[in-house]
Every structure is written in C-alpha cells, then in structure tokens.
Motif scaffolding. Structure first.
Motif, PDB file in Angstrom:
ATOM      1  N   ARG A  17      19.415   4.793 -40.257  1.00  0.00           N
ATOM      2  CA  ARG A  17      20.860   5.056 -40.325  1.00  0.00           C
ATOM      3  C   ARG A  17      21.516   4.770 -38.963  1.00  0.00           C
ATOM      4  O   ARG A  17      22.592   4.191 -38.886  1.00  0.00           O
ATOM      5  CB  ARG A  17      21.100   6.496 -40.758  1.00  0.00           C
ATOM      6  CG  ARG A  17      22.556   6.838 -40.992  1.00  0.00           C
ATOM      7  CD  ARG A  17      22.757   8.306 -41.331  1.00  0.00           C
ATOM      8  NE  ARG A  17      22.001   8.760 -42.476  1.00  0.00           N
ATOM      9  CZ  ARG A  17      22.480   8.808 -43.715  1.00  0.00           C
ATOM     10  NH1 ARG A  17      23.708   8.440 -43.965  1.00  0.00           N
ATOM     11  NH2 ARG A  17      21.726   9.250 -44.702  1.00  0.00           N
ATOM     12  N   GLN A  18      20.848   5.178 -37.866  1.00  0.00           N
ATOM     13  CA  GLN A  18      21.399   4.935 -36.530  1.00  0.00           C
ATOM     14  C   GLN A  18      21.471   3.443 -36.228  1.00  0.00           C
ATOM     15  O   GLN A  18      22.473   2.956 -35.711  1.00  0.00           O
ATOM     16  CB  GLN A  18      20.562   5.645 -35.457  1.00  0.00           C
ATOM     17  CG  GLN A  18      21.106   5.454 -34.043  1.00  0.00           C
ATOM     18  CD  GLN A  18      22.472   6.087 -33.848  1.00  0.00           C
ATOM     19  OE1 GLN A  18      22.612   7.286 -34.017  1.00  0.00           O
ATOM     20  NE2 GLN A  18      23.477   5.294 -33.510  1.00  0.00           N
ATOM     21  N   TYR A  20      21.785   1.045 -38.338  1.00  0.00           N
ATOM     22  CA  TYR A  20      22.879   0.476 -39.131  1.00  0.00           C
ATOM     23  C   TYR A  20      24.223   0.779 -38.480  1.00  0.00           C
ATOM     24  O   TYR A  20      25.075  -0.103 -38.356  1.00  0.00           O
ATOM     25  CB  TYR A  20      22.852   1.006 -40.570  1.00  0.00           C
ATOM     26  CG  TYR A  20      23.983   0.447 -41.415  1.00  0.00           C
ATOM     27  CD1 TYR A  20      23.927  -0.858 -41.883  1.00  0.00           C
ATOM     28  CD2 TYR A  20      25.109   1.205 -41.706  1.00  0.00           C
ATOM     29  CE1 TYR A  20      24.960  -1.389 -42.643  1.00  0.00           C
ATOM     30  CE2 TYR A  20      26.144   0.678 -42.468  1.00  0.00           C
ATOM     31  CZ  TYR A  20      26.062  -0.610 -42.927  1.00  0.00           C
ATOM     32  OH  TYR A  20      27.096  -1.137 -43.668  1.00  0.00           O
ATOM     33  N   ASN A  21      24.430   2.010 -38.038  1.00  0.00           N
ATOM     34  CA  ASN A  21      25.686   2.360 -37.372  1.00  0.00           C
ATOM     35  C   ASN A  21      25.871   1.544 -36.100  1.00  0.00           C
ATOM     36  O   ASN A  21      26.979   1.078 -35.813  1.00  0.00           O
ATOM     37  CB  ASN A  21      25.743   3.863 -37.086  1.00  0.00           C
ATOM     38  CG  ASN A  21      26.199   4.651 -38.286  1.00  0.00           C
ATOM     39  OD1 ASN A  21      27.376   4.883 -38.476  1.00  0.00           O
ATOM     40  ND2 ASN A  21      25.256   5.051 -39.128  1.00  0.00           N
ATOM     41  N   ARG A  24      26.887  -2.019 -37.014  1.00  0.00           N
ATOM     42  CA  ARG A  24      28.285  -2.104 -37.424  1.00  0.00           C
ATOM     43  C   ARG A  24      29.251  -1.751 -36.296  1.00  0.00           C
ATOM     44  O   ARG A  24      30.456  -1.937 -36.422  1.00  0.00           O
ATOM     45  CB  ARG A  24      28.551  -1.178 -38.623  1.00  0.00           C
ATOM     46  CG  ARG A  24      27.822  -1.533 -39.905  1.00  0.00           C
ATOM     47  CD  ARG A  24      28.159  -2.905 -40.471  1.00  0.00           C
ATOM     48  NE  ARG A  24      29.546  -3.132 -40.755  1.00  0.00           N
ATOM     49  CZ  ARG A  24      30.150  -2.894 -41.910  1.00  0.00           C
ATOM     50  NH1 ARG A  24      29.447  -2.427 -42.921  1.00  0.00           N
ATOM     51  NH2 ARG A  24      31.423  -3.131 -42.064  1.00  0.00           N
ATOM     52  N   TRP A  26      29.620   1.384 -35.124  1.00  0.00           N
ATOM     53  CA  TRP A  26      30.185   2.664 -35.517  1.00  0.00           C
ATOM     54  C   TRP A  26      29.494   3.801 -34.774  1.00  0.00           C
ATOM     55  O   TRP A  26      28.352   3.678 -34.345  1.00  0.00           O
ATOM     56  CB  TRP A  26      30.001   2.908 -37.009  1.00  0.00           C
ATOM     57  CG  TRP A  26      30.701   1.957 -37.916  1.00  0.00           C
ATOM     58  CD1 TRP A  26      31.709   1.086 -37.595  1.00  0.00           C
ATOM     59  CD2 TRP A  26      30.451   1.772 -39.309  1.00  0.00           C
ATOM     60  NE1 TRP A  26      32.108   0.383 -38.700  1.00  0.00           N
ATOM     61  CE2 TRP A  26      31.340   0.792 -39.776  1.00  0.00           C
ATOM     62  CE3 TRP A  26      29.570   2.342 -40.205  1.00  0.00           C
ATOM     63  CZ2 TRP A  26      31.375   0.369 -41.094  1.00  0.00           C
ATOM     64  CZ3 TRP A  26      29.594   1.929 -41.518  1.00  0.00           C
ATOM     65  CH2 TRP A  26      30.496   0.950 -41.960  1.00  0.00           C
ATOM     66  N   GLN A  27      30.174   4.908 -34.686  1.00  0.00           N
ATOM     67  CA  GLN A  27      29.610   6.140 -34.144  1.00  0.00           C
ATOM     68  C   GLN A  27      28.944   6.900 -35.297  1.00  0.00           C
ATOM     69  O   GLN A  27      29.536   7.043 -36.361  1.00  0.00           O
ATOM     70  CB  GLN A  27      30.740   6.981 -33.534  1.00  0.00           C
ATOM     71  CG  GLN A  27      30.283   8.090 -32.661  1.00  0.00           C
ATOM     72  CD  GLN A  27      29.779   7.613 -31.300  1.00  0.00           C
ATOM     73  OE1 GLN A  27      29.659   6.422 -31.027  1.00  0.00           O
ATOM     74  NE2 GLN A  27      29.453   8.544 -30.457  1.00  0.00           N
ATOM     75  N   LEU A  28      27.720   7.367 -35.079  1.00  0.00           N
ATOM     76  CA  LEU A  28      27.039   8.147 -36.105  1.00  0.00           C
ATOM     77  C   LEU A  28      27.734   9.499 -36.261  1.00  0.00           C
ATOM     78  O   LEU A  28      27.925  10.211 -35.272  1.00  0.00           O
ATOM     79  CB  LEU A  28      25.574   8.361 -35.718  1.00  0.00           C
ATOM     80  CG  LEU A  28      24.710   9.125 -36.719  1.00  0.00           C
ATOM     81  CD1 LEU A  28      24.427   8.268 -37.947  1.00  0.00           C
ATOM     82  CD2 LEU A  28      23.400   9.546 -36.071  1.00  0.00           C
TER      83      LEU A  28
END
Length: 144
Positions: A17-18, A20-21, A24, A26-28
């Motif tokens: 998940r990290q 992927y963030n 992208r 993005w901030q987790l």
C-alpha cells in the motif's frame, strides 16, 4: 440486489500500500497500514486512464482480495491459441485506449471532419472486435 460475476483482463504488479501511494505521489492516510501487501492493478478492458504512465485505469488492491478475484492466465491450463486471444484483446485495448485519448487532442480537432469520422468509425469497430474477443475469453472458462 442482483449478484454478478465479472471477467476482466488486467495487468498487475505486486506492491505494498505504501509503495502504491509513493508511486502515485500520495500521502498514506494515517489510519492505513503501509505494509499491507497488494497489487497495482491496471484495467485494460476499459476505463479512462487516471495516470499518464498507464493506458488503462489503475488502482491498488489488497493481496487477499486480488488473489480471490484473479488468476494468472499462463500456467492455468489455457492452450496457446486461447492465451493468444487474451493477449490479442490486451493489445487491442491498449491501441483503442490510445486512439480514444487522441480524440481529446488539438491535433484530432484540427483534422477535417471526414477524417475524424473515419477515426470514430475505427474506434467503434475496435470496440466491437474487443467485445467479441471478450465473449470468447468468457467461453474459455465455460469449456474447462
């Protein structure tokens, strides 16, 4: 509510998940675990691209959800001619996605209407061809 089962051709890459963030930009979120195992999933059967590095729509899927929903096509008993149909659909959808993206450009807008019409017809035929390939792929599962 009615129950549905779907068949999609996707591309996937194992990724936490990290990761992927980070990919992208993005901030987790604070309430999510960055160590969760999962996959970056790219849908090649449709969906507008949401990241310029990909032709299809991408998202992240938790590992358990992903593995219940998808199985690798190679090594799962598909004969070579059926594997080729799946690859053909993937390649066709990539080309169709690029054509549809081209429709949003200034170059497309500047073309004569007759050429724009031919390109729109091309996209319609490609979409129909993709639908036939999808029917064949679904039938492969019914034949096993």
């Amino acid at each position: 509510m009615q129950t549905y089962i779907g068949t999609k051709i996707i591309r996937a890459l194992p990724m936490t998940r990290q990761e992927y963030n980070d990919y992208r930009g993005w901030q987790l979120p604070a309430d999510e675990n960055g160590d969760d195992e999962g996959y970056l999933v790219e849908y090649v059967d449709g969906g507008k691209a949401n990241d310029q590095r990909h032709a299809g729509y991408i998202s992240w899927s938790p590992k358990d959800v992903f593995e219940r929903s998808y199985r690798p096509m190679q090594g799962h008993g598909l004969p070579p001619h059926q594997q080729r149909v799946a690859e053909e659909k993937y390649e066709l959808n990539e080309k169709l996605g690029k054509l549809l993206a081209f429709f949003q450009t200034e170059i497309f807008s500047s073309l004569p209407e007759a050429e724009r019409s031919r390109l729109r017809n091309q996209a319609r035929f490609m979409d129909g061809y993709s639908a036939v390939l999808q029917e064949r792929i679904v039938a492969f599962g019914e034949q096993q």
